[in-house]
Design a protein around this motif. Sequence first.
Motif, PDB file in Angstrom:
ATOM      1  N   ILE A 179       0.844  -1.201   0.000  1.00  0.00           N
ATOM      2  CA  ILE A 179       0.000   0.000   0.000  1.00  0.00           C
ATOM      3  C   ILE A 179       0.876   1.246   0.000  1.00  0.00           C
ATOM      4  CG2 ILE A 179      -1.706   1.306   1.338  1.00  0.00           C
ATOM      5  CD1 ILE A 179      -2.688  -1.480   2.405  1.00  0.00           C
ATOM      6  N   ALA A 180       1.955   1.214   0.773  1.00  0.00           N
ATOM      7  CA  ALA A 180       2.885   2.353   0.828  1.00  0.00           C
ATOM      8  C   ALA A 180       3.476   2.634  -0.547  1.00  0.00           C
ATOM      9  CB  ALA A 180       3.988   2.091   1.842  1.00  0.00           C
ATOM     10  N   THR A 181       3.792   1.597  -1.284  1.00  0.00           N
ATOM     11  CA  THR A 181       4.349   1.768  -2.626  1.00  0.00           C
ATOM     12  C   THR A 181       3.372   2.525  -3.524  1.00  0.00           C
ATOM     13  OG1 THR A 181       5.662  -0.250  -2.405  1.00  0.00           O
ATOM     14  CG2 THR A 181       5.261   0.531  -4.643  1.00  0.00           C
ATOM     15  N   VAL A 182       2.106   2.162  -3.443  1.00  0.00           N
ATOM     16  CA  VAL A 182       1.084   2.852  -4.241  1.00  0.00           C
ATOM     17  C   VAL A 182       0.969   4.314  -3.805  1.00  0.00           C
ATOM     18  CG1 VAL A 182      -1.390   2.941  -4.801  1.00  0.00           C
ATOM     19  CG2 VAL A 182      -0.201   0.732  -4.718  1.00  0.00           C
ATOM     20  N   LEU A 183       0.911   4.554  -2.502  1.00  0.00           N
ATOM     21  CA  LEU A 183       0.813   5.927  -1.993  1.00  0.00           C
ATOM     22  C   LEU A 183       2.015   6.765  -2.432  1.00  0.00           C
ATOM     23  CD1 LEU A 183      -0.426   5.274   1.672  1.00  0.00           C
ATOM     24  CD2 LEU A 183      -1.719   6.382  -0.171  1.00  0.00           C
ATOM     25  N   ILE A 184       3.201   6.186  -2.298  1.00  0.00           N
ATOM     26  CA  ILE A 184       4.432   6.905  -2.662  1.00  0.00           C
ATOM     27  C   ILE A 184       4.453   7.196  -4.157  1.00  0.00           C
ATOM     28  CG2 ILE A 184       6.947   6.665  -2.830  1.00  0.00           C
ATOM     29  CD1 ILE A 184       6.706   5.005  -0.146  1.00  0.00           C
TER      30      ILE A 184
END
Length: 197
Positions: A179-184
């Motif tokens: 999820i962090a990868t998508v947000l970043i």
Amino acid sequence: MTELEKGPTGRRRGRGARERILSASQQLFREQGINRTGMDQLCAAAQVSKRTAYQHFTNKDELVAEYLRQFDPSVLPDVFDRSDLTPRERLLAAFDIPPTTPLCPYIGAAVELHDPQHPASQYAHDYKKAVAARLAEAAREAGATDPEQLGEQLALLLDGAAARTRVLNADAFPTAAAIATVLIDNAIPAAAGDEQR
């Protein structure tokens, strides 16, 4: 030496007592929680008398506050102070946490204490704000369009993954990292993201 000058096992109480009390608190508070750990148990583990414990800490609240003050004052230095990683990689490295890592002591203390005015609650508040600020700083370096928002989102995601891992006894950090990868990736414009990769 009189009996009052000795700890429960006959050891001299003055030498290293404070450090033993803090060490015992770190172990017991993390293993069984703050509220379930009594001063008698803490003193036995630290091999000090209650009198000695109260000479170093006027009450349990003061001990709890000092216990939290001992943790990671520089906010995840093994992630944010790494010069071998790009800012984007540092953001993702914050999620590389083994599932066996105990619940964040600041979360644990805040949940158990229920008192926003407690000194330990203030340490927890300040630490959690500092984590979000470090994430926002790395997001700014990575070229995020709104680094403060991304920092808050990632901080929330980290805390959620930590709590979920503990409650479900299952590793939530890989999902949080995805999820962090998508947000970043959504927060960093393509040109800035290409330079950071």
